[in-house]
Design a protein around this motif. Sequence first.
Motif, PDB file in Angstrom:
ATOM      1  N   ALA A  11       7.250  -4.962  -2.140  1.00 54.38           N
ATOM      2  CA  ALA A  11       5.556  -5.254  -2.636  1.00 54.38           C
ATOM      3  C   ALA A  11       5.141  -4.342  -1.890  1.00 54.38           C
ATOM      4  O   ALA A  11       5.324  -3.446  -0.656  1.00 54.38           O
ATOM      5  CB  ALA A  11       5.224  -6.907  -1.598  1.00 54.38           C
ATOM      6  N   GLN A  54       6.908 -10.385  -4.438  1.00 56.73           N
ATOM      7  CA  GLN A  54       8.123  -8.685  -3.734  1.00 56.73           C
ATOM      8  C   GLN A  54       7.924  -7.659  -4.866  1.00 56.73           C
ATOM      9  O   GLN A  54       9.150  -7.278  -4.811  1.00 56.73           O
ATOM     10  CB  GLN A  54       8.959  -9.541  -2.558  1.00 56.73           C
ATOM     11  CG  GLN A  54       8.728 -10.258  -1.248  1.00 56.73           C
ATOM     12  CD  GLN A  54       8.636  -8.879  -0.220  1.00 56.73           C
ATOM     13  OE1 GLN A  54       9.217  -7.975   0.065  1.00 56.73           O
ATOM     14  NE2 GLN A  54       7.127  -9.341   0.198  1.00 56.73           N
ATOM     15  N   ARG A  61      -0.522 -15.512   3.820  1.00 54.06           N
ATOM     16  CA  ARG A  61      -1.484 -14.805   4.846  1.00 54.06           C
ATOM     17  C   ARG A  61      -2.540 -15.390   5.757  1.00 54.06           C
ATOM     18  O   ARG A  61      -3.739 -14.730   5.801  1.00 54.06           O
ATOM     19  CB  ARG A  61      -1.663 -13.538   3.654  1.00 54.06           C
ATOM     20  CG  ARG A  61      -0.605 -12.697   3.609  1.00 54.06           C
ATOM     21  CD  ARG A  61      -1.004 -11.644   2.472  1.00 54.06           C
ATOM     22  NE  ARG A  61      -2.538 -11.015   3.118  1.00 54.06           N
ATOM     23  CZ  ARG A  61      -3.530 -10.295   2.391  1.00 54.06           C
ATOM     24  NH1 ARG A  61      -3.664 -11.412   1.564  1.00 54.06           N
ATOM     25  NH2 ARG A  61      -4.430  -8.915   2.971  1.00 54.06           N
ATOM     26  N   ASN A 100       4.895 -14.904   5.380  1.00 54.33           N
ATOM     27  CA  ASN A 100       4.426 -14.427   4.598  1.00 54.33           C
ATOM     28  C   ASN A 100       3.145 -14.919   4.326  1.00 54.33           C
ATOM     29  O   ASN A 100       2.893 -14.568   3.517  1.00 54.33           O
ATOM     30  CB  ASN A 100       5.361 -14.316   2.870  1.00 54.33           C
ATOM     31  CG  ASN A 100       6.441 -13.372   3.250  1.00 54.33           C
ATOM     32  OD1 ASN A 100       6.507 -12.300   3.932  1.00 54.33           O
ATOM     33  ND2 ASN A 100       6.867 -13.522   2.018  1.00 54.33           N
ATOM     34  N   GLU A 114       2.741  -9.487  -2.573  1.00 53.87           N
ATOM     35  CA  GLU A 114       4.065  -9.668  -1.194  1.00 53.87           C
ATOM     36  C   GLU A 114       4.601 -10.892  -1.648  1.00 53.87           C
ATOM     37  O   GLU A 114       5.519 -11.595  -1.233  1.00 53.87           O
ATOM     38  CB  GLU A 114       3.042 -10.283  -0.600  1.00 53.87           C
ATOM     39  CG  GLU A 114       3.074 -10.381   1.375  1.00 53.87           C
ATOM     40  CD  GLU A 114       2.063  -9.881   2.219  1.00 53.87           C
ATOM     41  OE1 GLU A 114       1.137  -9.526   2.368  1.00 53.87           O
ATOM     42  OE2 GLU A 114       2.265 -10.235   3.175  1.00 53.87           O
TER      43      GLU A 114
END
Length: 285
Positions: free
Chosen positions: A285, A105, A36, A34, A102
């Motif tokens: 998300a 979620q 980024r 997850n 994100e």
Amino acid sequence: MIAAGYPPLIRCPSPEFDLGGGSKSGFLKIPASNCRCKGARSSFFGPVKAMEGSKVSYVNGKTDKGLVEDSIGKSVRQMSTIGNSTNIVWHKCSVEKIDRQELLQQKGCVIWITGLSGSGKSTLACALSRGLHGRGKLTYILDGDNVRHGLNRDLSFGAEDRAENIRRVGEVAKLFADAGVICIASLISPYRKDRDACRALLSEGEFIEVFMDMPLRVCEARDPKGLYKLAREGKIKGFTGIDDPYEPPLNSEIVLQQKGGVCASPCDMAGTVISYLEDNGYLIA
Ligand SMILES: Nc1ncnc2c1ncn2[C@@H]1O[C@H](COP(=O)(O)OS(=O)(=O)O)[C@@H](OP(=O)(O)O)[C@H]1O
Ligand SMILES: Nc1ncnc2c1ncn2[C@@H]1O[C@H](COP(=O)(O)OP(=O)(O)O)[C@@H](O)[C@H]1O
């Protein structure tokens, strides 16, 4: 718009309106995938994007926060005047709402519960927060009574101060939504234009209005704080529903009302709102 009063959607094991959902640990496990941070492999600290637009242009009087070109055609950030705040510049960060969503979620949004005193706003807010928390979703309640203990302690119940109360809570709720949180605002918010102004602060779909459509006689019969009694005796002036107006919403996303004179339980009402969130993709998300 959906109306409530349907059979329970969620098992409710405790009389305290606990919607269950299992864990109470409160920890979110975030998979490494997850992250980024582009280019970050083993290091926790990925490269941080440079803040765009450290230069500013001096275009006073404009309220948008976009980039403008300077005399040699270079993009620079725009100075703004908003209300009484002059020479201000919007600062962007490379960690944005989408990143926070994100992580959590869920979709950051505002659930705005409006209705008369005693209609069940705070009870629903709490049942909803418990139900979502049990599903691992992050919520925060902005309750009118509570916010008036601090941030809005300077405000009365006159029309102008009620409007300012709603405006401030709307702005705070917007910040929570931007943080990715499901923000539950429960206030009488008696004026339609004030509620609509809060809706207008947010993007399409981020403001979910829930109308506690309870008859005044039901609220007055409940009277848990004895305020209706005092208002009827003339000891409180300007009490909503008695000698102060309440403008019912015209287009709420959700209306909760009695069916055949029977009020659904707080647990069932929370279930109706959670179903709305599930069906409309707020819980992913
Ligand atoms: N004049 C008057 N009218 C209505 N309500 C009054 C008034 N005076 C005090 N209270 C108490 O304040 C709570 C409502 O605060 P809010 O911030 O939600 O009100 S508003 O949105 O600004 O109208 C409300 O709480 P709830 O019963 O939870 O709605 C009351 O406890
Ligand atoms: N769905 C419900 N069914 C029956 N009683 C309720 C329900 N929701 C709330 N109540 C009761 O009504 C009273 C007012 O609820 P509250 O949540 O404080 O309303 P508000 O925040 O709108 O003033 C409380 O005594 C509460 O226990």
